[in-house]
Design a protein around this motif. Structure first.
Motif, PDB file in Angstrom:
ATOM      1  N   GLN A  57       0.857  -1.203   0.000  1.00  0.00           N
ATOM      2  CA  GLN A  57       0.000   0.000   0.000  1.00  0.00           C
ATOM      3  C   GLN A  57       0.877   1.231   0.000  1.00  0.00           C
ATOM      4  O   GLN A  57       1.919   1.259   0.672  1.00  0.00           O
ATOM      5  CB  GLN A  57      -0.889  -0.019   1.260  1.00  0.00           C
ATOM      6  N   ASN A  59       0.786   5.377   0.715  1.00  0.00           N
ATOM      7  CA  ASN A  59       0.015   6.425   1.386  1.00  0.00           C
ATOM      8  C   ASN A  59       0.611   7.770   1.059  1.00  0.00           C
ATOM      9  O   ASN A  59       1.807   7.887   0.761  1.00  0.00           O
ATOM     10  CB  ASN A  59       0.054   6.228   2.915  1.00  0.00           C
ATOM     11  N   GLY A 131       6.206   8.803  13.570  1.00  0.00           N
ATOM     12  CA  GLY A 131       5.550  10.111  13.537  1.00  0.00           C
ATOM     13  C   GLY A 131       6.478  11.135  12.927  1.00  0.00           C
ATOM     14  O   GLY A 131       7.670  10.868  12.754  1.00  0.00           O
ATOM     15  N   PHE A 132       5.928  12.279  12.564  1.00  0.00           N
ATOM     16  CA  PHE A 132       6.775  13.348  12.031  1.00  0.00           C
ATOM     17  C   PHE A 132       6.184  14.708  12.373  1.00  0.00           C
ATOM     18  O   PHE A 132       4.991  14.827  12.688  1.00  0.00           O
ATOM     19  CB  PHE A 132       6.988  13.212  10.511  1.00  0.00           C
ATOM     20  N   TYR A 149      -3.892  -1.298   5.837  1.00  0.00           N
ATOM     21  CA  TYR A 149      -4.503  -0.538   6.921  1.00  0.00           C
ATOM     22  C   TYR A 149      -5.542  -1.399   7.638  1.00  0.00           C
ATOM     23  O   TYR A 149      -6.336  -2.094   7.010  1.00  0.00           O
ATOM     24  CB  TYR A 149      -5.184   0.701   6.336  1.00  0.00           C
ATOM     25  N   GLU A 154      -4.995  -0.176  15.111  1.00  0.00           N
ATOM     26  CA  GLU A 154      -4.213   1.061  15.273  1.00  0.00           C
ATOM     27  C   GLU A 154      -3.923   1.338  16.736  1.00  0.00           C
ATOM     28  O   GLU A 154      -4.792   1.149  17.597  1.00  0.00           O
ATOM     29  CB  GLU A 154      -4.977   2.256  14.687  1.00  0.00           C
TER      30      GLU A 154
HETATM   31  C1  LIG Z   1      -3.282   5.500   7.916  1.00  0.00           C
HETATM   32  C2  LIG Z   1      -4.576   5.364   7.155  1.00  0.00           C
HETATM   33  C3  LIG Z   1      -5.654   6.180   7.420  1.00  0.00           C
HETATM   34  N1  LIG Z   1      -6.814   6.034   6.705  1.00  0.00           N
HETATM   35  C4  LIG Z   1      -7.932   6.950   6.987  1.00  0.00           C
HETATM   36  C5  LIG Z   1      -8.377   6.950   8.428  1.00  0.00           C
HETATM   37  C6  LIG Z   1      -8.826   8.357   8.685  1.00  0.00           C
HETATM   38  O1  LIG Z   1     -10.197   8.497   8.332  1.00  0.00           O
HETATM   39  C7  LIG Z   1      -7.989   9.192   7.713  1.00  0.00           C
HETATM   40  C8  LIG Z   1      -6.863   9.930   8.383  1.00  0.00           C
HETATM   41  O2  LIG Z   1      -6.143   8.980   9.139  1.00  0.00           O
HETATM   42  P1  LIG Z   1      -5.140   9.468  10.263  1.00  0.00           P
HETATM   43  O3  LIG Z   1      -5.676  10.655  10.969  1.00  0.00           O
HETATM   44  O4  LIG Z   1      -4.759   8.247  11.075  1.00  0.00           O
HETATM   45  O5  LIG Z   1      -3.880   9.923   9.382  1.00  0.00           O
HETATM   46  P2  LIG Z   1      -2.428  10.284   9.961  1.00  0.00           P
HETATM   47  O6  LIG Z   1      -2.541  11.030  11.236  1.00  0.00           O
HETATM   48  O7  LIG Z   1      -1.668  10.865   8.844  1.00  0.00           O
HETATM   49  O8  LIG Z   1      -1.845   8.837  10.320  1.00  0.00           O
HETATM   50  C9  LIG Z   1      -0.670   8.327   9.724  1.00  0.00           C
HETATM   51  O9  LIG Z   1       0.380   9.058  10.279  1.00  0.00           O
HETATM   52  C10 LIG Z   1       1.514   8.402  10.764  1.00  0.00           C
HETATM   53  C11 LIG Z   1       2.703   9.296  10.508  1.00  0.00           C
HETATM   54  C12 LIG Z   1       1.750   7.036  10.295  1.00  0.00           C
HETATM   55  O10 LIG Z   1       2.880   6.533  10.268  1.00  0.00           O
HETATM   56  C13 LIG Z   1       0.606   6.199   9.935  1.00  0.00           C
HETATM   57  O11 LIG Z   1       0.824   5.614   8.677  1.00  0.00           O
HETATM   58  C14 LIG Z   1      -0.695   6.851   9.948  1.00  0.00           C
HETATM   59  O12 LIG Z   1      -1.246   6.558  11.211  1.00  0.00           O
HETATM   60  O13 LIG Z   1      -7.462   8.270   6.745  1.00  0.00           O
HETATM   61  C15 LIG Z   1      -6.959   5.089   5.719  1.00  0.00           C
HETATM   62  O14 LIG Z   1      -8.041   4.958   5.100  1.00  0.00           O
HETATM   63  N2  LIG Z   1      -5.893   4.254   5.454  1.00  0.00           N
HETATM   64  C16 LIG Z   1      -4.708   4.360   6.124  1.00  0.00           C
HETATM   65  O15 LIG Z   1      -3.771   3.592   5.828  1.00  0.00           O
END
Ligand SMILES: Cc1cn([C@H]2C[C@H](O)[C@@H](COP(=O)(O)OP(=O)(O)O[C@H]3O[C@H](C)C(=O)[C@H](O)[C@H]3O)O2)c(=O)[nH]c1=O
Length: 195
Positions: A57, A59, A131-132, A149, A154
């Motif tokens: 996948q 992202n 994280g970043f 995912y 999570e």
């Molecule tokens: C990660 C992910 C999220 N989603 C959906 C779930 C939520 O509705 C939306 C936003 O997700 P989230 O707020 O978790 O996105 P980030 O805060 O950027 O999270 C990511 O940020 C850090 C840096 C990470 O390493 C992870 O890959 C991931 O957790 O996308 C999906 O549909 N598929 C996915 O693989």
């Protein structure tokens, strides 16, 4: 009609970090008068470097404000993910936290500056939280994961956990966070997730 001159042959550059299993590397860019070309991912070259992973996948996220923090996140087994992270626009300080209970670096973090300019990529293995923080506005981060995912698996740790003491280079009070990330638990509250 102008013709471009190929002025340099790229070579993969691997930069050792304090946690040896987290790998910082640059694939290498073919520079010429037009700009540059780069193989941003090549499975054979990753295998030759001992970094073979079956990614399933891709992202991408866009963060508009400087000081946006996404993380610290992971997926628990059997949905754990290794990640190959790069920046296509802007810049981040990318952080990986070792959550492998048996690891000599358990609870330690390592970070690297990734930017569209430097072309650096960070390979974060399974067993780490990731994280970043963004260093520039409108920062776009692309990353490959080797597990799909799975929302139910999570997990996360709050970015400003005092035991981890990550230096994000910003005032924590000024960080732009999702509501979800504001509510993440402390590192000390984690159970034994990764062996
Ligand atoms: C990660 C992910 C999220 N989603 C959906 C779930 C939520 O509705 C939306 C936003 O997700 P989230 O707020 O978790 O996105 P980030 O805060 O950027 O999270 C990511 O940020 C850090 C840096 C990470 O390493 C992870 O890959 C991931 O957790 O996308 C999906 O549909 N598929 C996915 O693989």
């Amino acid at each position: 009609m102008a013709t471009s001159q190929n002025t340099s042959e790229p070579r993969v550059e691997i930069v050792p970090l304090e946690i040896k299993d987290v790998v910082l590397f640059r694939p290498g860019r073919f520079q010429d008068d037009r700009g540059w070309f780069e193989e941003t991912y090549n499975a054979r070259r990753m295998a030759e470097a001992g970094l073979a992973l079956d990614f399933v996948q891709d992202n991408q996220s866009l963060s508009r404000a400087v000081g946006t923090i996404r993380g610290l996140h992971f997926q628990a087994p059997p949905y754990a993910q290794a990640k190959l992270v790069r920046v296509v626009q802007g810049a981040i300080f990318d952080v990986a936290v070792d959550l492998r209970r048996a690891s000599p670096t358990y609870g330690r973090w390592v970070g690297a500056e990734l930017s569209a300019e430097n072309g650096a990529q960070l390979l974060v293995p399974r067993g780490f939280a990731h994280g970043f923080v963004t260093r520039e506005p409108d920062t776009a981060v692309c990353y490959k994961v080797d597990g799909f995912y799975d929302k139910a698996s999570e997990g996360g740790i709050r970015f400003d956990d005092p035991d981890l003491a990550i230096d994000w280079g910003i005032d924590p009070a000024a960080a732009m966070l999702s509501e979800k990330d504001r509510e993440l638990p402390a590192f000390g509250a984690l159970g034994p997730i990764f062996a």
